[in-house]
Design a protein around this motif. Structure first.
Motif, PDB file in Angstrom:
ATOM      1  N   ASP A 201       0.820  -1.208   0.000  1.00 33.88           N
ATOM      2  CA  ASP A 201       0.000   0.000   0.000  1.00 33.88           C
ATOM      3  C   ASP A 201       0.853   1.257   0.000  1.00 33.88           C
ATOM      4  N   ARG A 204       1.772   2.062  -3.537  1.00 28.44           N
ATOM      5  CA  ARG A 204       0.575   2.448  -4.277  1.00 28.44           C
ATOM      6  C   ARG A 204       0.111   3.832  -3.851  1.00 28.44           C
ATOM      7  N   SER A 205       0.271   4.159  -2.568  1.00 29.29           N
ATOM      8  CA  SER A 205      -0.087   5.491  -2.091  1.00 29.29           C
ATOM      9  C   SER A 205       0.809   6.549  -2.716  1.00 29.29           C
ATOM     10  N   TRP A 206       2.091   6.218  -2.865  1.00 28.87           N
ATOM     11  CA  TRP A 206       3.032   7.164  -3.482  1.00 28.87           C
ATOM     12  C   TRP A 206       2.657   7.430  -4.938  1.00 28.87           C
ATOM     13  N   GLY A 208      -0.287   6.698  -6.469  1.00 24.39           N
ATOM     14  CA  GLY A 208      -1.669   7.104  -6.695  1.00 24.39           C
ATOM     15  C   GLY A 208      -2.258   6.432  -7.925  1.00 24.39           C
ATOM     16  N   ASP A 209      -3.169   7.140  -8.596  1.00 23.14           N
ATOM     17  CA  ASP A 209      -3.809   6.573  -9.787  1.00 23.14           C
ATOM     18  C   ASP A 209      -2.838   6.375 -10.944  1.00 23.14           C
TER      19      ASP A 209
END
Length: 293
Positions: A201, A204-206, A208-209
């Protein structure tokens, strides 16, 4: 399943020849062949494709070879622990990924090896899933897991240094001119990474989309082979800082910004008694890190 026959099977695989294995095991070739045939009959599978001079493992043979090594190692470890409960001896097994954060762990292991020269070490490289599995099985006393993991079933000790993620790039790449990599820099780039980092996560947070616009071409286990592919111009690689070989000046490392960092946590099973050498290791590591129980 007879442990002795499993040891025979392992020796045959290592020698690649039943006659050579029989010689090393000090048994006759007919007796050894008969033992293996009985093992195949019991399991209901064929373990070897038998040729004139060499043998070749079947798919079932490869599977049994991997499991047999784990089984015999665990039997040896268990026997040794039961027979030498008051002695600092045996093998200290630790599994981890590649990281500079392991330095205090290695410093303690080096001190133990100097004090007890008969001690052996078993260093296993792997991701968190593989390391936890071997700690659960008892084939490793300790593991170092990296990243954000749920560790309710383990005793744990946090190591002081974190791992910082970045990108390994060819020196002649346009990205090499940057001091740090932002999420938009990786759009459209061929990226090699570990499966673990891709699913975390925190990464993925870094991203983003934008992560949906990244071109992940595959995974690596150990970084050395990934370095070769980056050098060849096939991709760039996500990696921890400090573990890539940058001495030849062909590659550069650029950190991610905002910073993406993973913790390093030493784990050991709650329900497995530690042998004396493992207890000594843990005591010395706590002392070095100045951590109480």
């Amino acid at each position: 399943m007879n442990i002795r026959v499993l040891r025979y099977f392992i020796e045959i695989v290592r020698e690649g020849n039943i006659s050579h294995a029989a010689h090393r095991l000090h048994v006759s070739q007919p007796a050894l062949s008969r033992q293996i045939m009985e093992l195949e009959t019991m399991l209901g599978v064929t373990l070897f494709e038998r040729g004139h001079r060499q043998i070749k493992l079947t798919e079932e043979g490869y599977y049994l070879y991997e499991r047999a090594q784990e089984i015999t190692a665990l039997v040896d470890k268990t026997t040794h622990y039961l027979q030498s409960n008051e002695v600092i001896s045996g093998t200290l097994g630790i599994g981890a990924g590649e990281s500079q954060a392991l330095k205090p762990v290695m410093d303690v292991m080096a001190a133990i090896l100097q004090e007890y020269p008969d001690i052996l070490v078993n260093l296993v490289s792997g991701d968190a899933t593989a390391i936890r599995q071997q700690v659960d099985q008892g084939s490793l006393e300790f593991g170092v897991v990296m990243g954000h993991e749920v560790l309710l079933n383990y005793n744990s000790l946090k190591l002081p240094t974190a791992n910082h993620w970045g990108v390994l790039i060819r020196q002649d790449s346009p990205l090499a001119k940057k001091k740090a990599i932002v999420p938009t820099d990786l759009v459209g780039q061929a990226i090699l990474t570990s499966a673990q980092s891709r699913n975390q996560d925190v990464f993925r947070s870094w991203a983003g989309d934008l992560i949906n616009q990244y071109k992940f071409i595959g995974n690596y286990n150990l970084l050395y082979n990934a370095e070769l592919l980056v050098q060849a111009g096939g991709c760039l690689a996500l990696a921890y800082d400090g573990i890539a070989n940058l001495y030849d000046q062909q590659l550069v490392f650029r950190p991610l910004t905002p910073v993406v960092a993973d913790e390093n946590i030493l784990i050991w099973a709650k329900d497995h008694p530690l042998p004396n050498v493992a207890k000594l290791f843990l005591k010395m590591l706590r002392t070095q890190l100045k951590v109480s129980k």
